[in-house]
Design an enzyme around this catalytic site. Structure first.
Site, short mmCIF file in Angstrom:
data_model
loop_
_atom_site.label_atom_id
_atom_site.label_comp_id
_atom_site.label_asym_id
_atom_site.label_seq_id
_atom_site.Cartn_x
_atom_site.Cartn_y
_atom_site.Cartn_z
N HIS A 46 5.21 -4.80 0.40
CA HIS A 46 4.75 -3.56 -0.24
C HIS A 46 4.84 -2.41 0.76
O HIS A 46 5.36 -1.34 0.46
CB HIS A 46 3.31 -3.74 -0.72
CG HIS A 46 2.60 -2.46 -1.09
ND1 HIS A 46 2.12 -1.57 -0.14
CD2 HIS A 46 2.28 -1.92 -2.29
CE1 HIS A 46 1.57 -0.54 -0.73
NE2 HIS A 46 1.64 -0.73 -2.04
N ASN A 47 4.33 -2.63 1.97
CA ASN A 47 4.34 -1.58 2.98
C ASN A 47 5.76 -1.24 3.44
O ASN A 47 6.05 -0.09 3.76
CB ASN A 47 3.49 -1.99 4.17
CG ASN A 47 2.00 -1.91 3.88
OD1 ASN A 47 1.59 -1.90 2.72
ND2 ASN A 47 1.19 -1.85 4.90
N GLU A 78 7.16 0.95 0.91
CA GLU A 78 6.46 2.23 1.12
C GLU A 78 7.12 3.04 2.24
O GLU A 78 7.29 4.26 2.12
CB GLU A 78 5.00 1.93 1.44
CG GLU A 78 4.13 3.12 1.76
CD GLU A 78 2.75 2.68 2.21
OE1 GLU A 78 2.26 3.20 3.24
OE2 GLU A 78 2.15 1.81 1.55
N SER A 125 -4.23 -2.56 -1.14
CA SER A 125 -3.54 -1.28 -1.02
C SER A 125 -4.21 -0.24 -1.90
O SER A 125 -4.70 -0.53 -2.99
CB SER A 125 -2.08 -1.41 -1.44
OG SER A 125 -1.43 -0.15 -1.36
#
Length: 621
Positions: free
Chosen positions: A345-346, A349, A287
């Site tokens: 994580h995404n 996000e 990332s």
């Protein structure tokens, strides 16, 4: 190897002089009957070649016991090459290739060979091009060919990268800037993708020592064993296609690293597939976007620890560094854990971006222009709310095209690449309520229905009003909603770790996310310390205090949205989840009773142990 006339003997002798390895011309080992047959204009049969190939294989095995050798041999068919390989621990085929016209022109000038030019056509017809040979064009001079062979075989790279898109190029430059010798490969597609790697190498000084290829076999041979090869190609079938191409050329102990956004189940499947060849496969989340890949991304590796020991120093060196100077890269766990962590994580996000979009929307409805909204975000960014995404939003809001703000010209349809979907599906499968991620995902889906929304505004929308709220309330609501989003994300990681037996270290994951990645923030730095506790984030002492201080603001913002017919799905869901997780007695008892009524699913009681079923039909009056 190659058809007659390509210059095998010339190149072989020059390479022998460069390497001090003995050279043998395969033609010298033909029995006299073969030579006479070819001299009379008759091509050799497979039977004719059998004893000749065996003699060359015996020669190669004898020389292998010393220090190796260079042998010139046509080796036109795959079955010939298989016979030549027998009992050899390591053999490299170098295929010299050229057009029929060019080779014929050279053969006409040759006067000292027993093979007539008329047999050249039969050689081209017989040739089965090898997939795993170093392939070099005879349009280059013999000296250039020897230089390329020597560079590939005797000056190997440490690390290889396949796929030179934006991220792949940035990672190559990062590796080179850190002193690693690398090989770079990008496929050759006529008139679409030609000389990508070569042109890229020539564009940056730091790549002067890198090797550039558009032939995958040459690329593979240029990397020292055990090879470390990172794939930077699109997730999905493209990864499987590259693996199918690579697998026959790899050796036991080689490591393939998938640095794309692949699904963690695909990563596990590929791991099992390659294990049959004793080749390691790692799923590594990366990332940070283009800038992060160049200057230092956050890296999330998953796979066998044995494989990580081979590639860890490369990944840790190019990764971003946390506040203590430690790489934002650490071995996370087995199987597809690295790609799973990147997926979550995404997902986080997605919700972070949606919250900022909703805050922007509210401020815009108060008739603030982008510069004025940017000033609000700048003030937030100076304190506890500091984050990369907030900084990104400020840059966007301030950007002008002529006298107009660019943001006002962008169509309000948000795309997605699947990771938010995968996170939501996994959350549902594990029974973990990542409701803000799901709301952010579906908000993007709703945004895609632009025409329907325009019709809905005419048919279903109310009168437009200016929402009345304070900037302080919005700031507090945003702060609390972000904490709830991170709480849900880490709870999902905790559930996955338990379910898949990955033993994820949440504290280390938070630390890896403090720099280099898209969701890096001051909040994440706080979480990297607080995640050492077994308590869920929302039940931490500091978070409880935050909830008590800011919940009224979140409630106020959601009330403003409801009263003014404004869609704020993530702010609203943050409050809904907070109320749900802090409700000791929910109405779910009626739902469970309904399930038992029509499906005999049973229920538990608050006053007795065990499972119960009731005939819910009341006796007729």
């Amino acid at each position: 190897m190659g058809v007659s006339g390509v210059g095998k003997t010339t190149v072989g002798k020059l390479l022998s002089g460069r390497t001090n390895l003995p050279f043998f011309d395969g033609d010298d080992f033909h029995p006299e009957a073969n030579k006479q047959k070819m001299a009379s204009g008759n091509p050799l049969t497979d039977k004719d070649r059998s004893s000749w190939l065996q003699a060359l294989n015996d020669l190669a095995n004898k020389e292998q016991e010393r220090k190796g050798a260079i042998i010139a041999c046509s080796a036109l068919k795959e079955k010939y090459r298989i016979q030549l390989k027998k009992r050899l621990q390591r053999i490299y085929f170098v295929h010299l290739e050229g057009s029929f016209e060019l080779i014929k022109e050279r053969m006409v000038k040759r006067t000292d060979h027993f093979m007539p030019t008329d047999l050249l056509r039969s050689q081209f017809e017989t040739l089965e091009k090898p997939n795993d040979a170093i392939t070099l064009s005879v349009e280059f001079s013999p000296e250039e060919i020897v230089h390329n062979i020597y560079d590939i075989l005797f000056n190997p790279s440490e690390f290889g990268v396949i796929g030179l898109g934006v991220m792949g190029k940035s990672l190559c430059r990062n590796l080179a800037q850190n002193g690693f010798k690398i090989s770079m490969y990008n496929r050759h597609v006529t008139q679409l993708e030609e000389k990508i790697a070569i042109d890229f190498k020539s564009s940056y000084q730091e790549l002067s020592d890198a090797k550039a290829f558009d032939d995958i076999s040459n690329f593979i041979h240029s990397i020292a064993t055990p090879r470390k090869i990172m794939l930077m190609v699109n997730a999905g079938e493209a990864v499987d296609k590259v693996i199918r191409e690579l697998q026959p050329m790899l050796d036991a102990g080689d490591v393939i690293i998938d640095g794309g956004n692949s699904h963690y189940k695909d990563t596990y499947r590929r791991m099992v597939q390659l294990k049959e060849s004793s080749v390691h496969f790692m799923g590594v989340g990366i990332s940070g976007g283009e800038e992060g890949a160049l200057k230092g991304p956050s890296i999330m590796p998953g796979g066998a620890m044995e494989a990580y020991k081979e590639v860890g120093k490369y990944l840790e060196t190019i990764a971003a560094k946390d506040a203590d100077g430690t790489p934002c890269c650490s071995y996370l766990g087995p199987e597809g854990s690295g790609h799973y962590v990147k997926m979550v994580h995404n997902g986080i996000e997605y919700a972070e971006m949606q919250l900022l979009a909703e805050a922007y929307h509210l401020l815009k409805l108060q008739h603030k222009n982008p510069d004025e909204i940017a000033k609000v975000f700048i003030a937030w960014n100076k304190g506890e709310l500091n984050s990369f995404l907030l900084e990104t939003s400020i840059d966007i809001l301030k950007k002008k095209e002529g006298d107009d703000w660019l943001i006002d010209k962008i169509l309000d349809k948000a795309a997605n690449k699947g990771t938010g979907n995968w996170t939501t599906v996994s959350s549902a499968a594990l029974g973990t309520p990542s409701t803000m991620i799901a709301s952010a995902l579906f908000a993007r889906y709703v945004s895609a229905f632009k025409e329907e929304r325009q019709k809905g505004a005419l048919l279903l929308g109310g009168e437009s009003t200016v929402p009345n709220f304070s900037i302080e309330d919005l700031k507090n609501a945003y702060q609390l909603a972000r904490v709830i989003n991170h709480h849900q994300g880490f709870e999902l990681l905790k559930a996955a770790s338990s379910n898949f037996k990955w033993n994820l270290n949440l504290n280390d994951i938070a630390r890896i996310w403090t720099n280099g990645c898209i969701i890096r923030s001051r909040l994440m730095k706080t979480l990297s310390r607080s995640m050492k506790s077994e308590l869920p984030l929302l039940f931490e002492t500091d978070t409880v205090a935050l909830v008590r201080n800011t919940k009224a603001s979140l409630r106020s913002i959601v009330r403003v949205a409801i009263d003014n017919d404004i869609s704020l799905p993530c702010f609203t869901e943050a409050l809904t989840y907070l109320n749900g997780i802090s409700t000791s007695d929910s109405p779910a008892n009626l739902i469970q009773a309904q399930r038992d009524h029509f499906g005999a699913h049973t229920y538990q009681r608050v006053d007795k142990e065990g499972s119960f079923h009731t005939n819910w039909k009341n006796d007729p009056l």
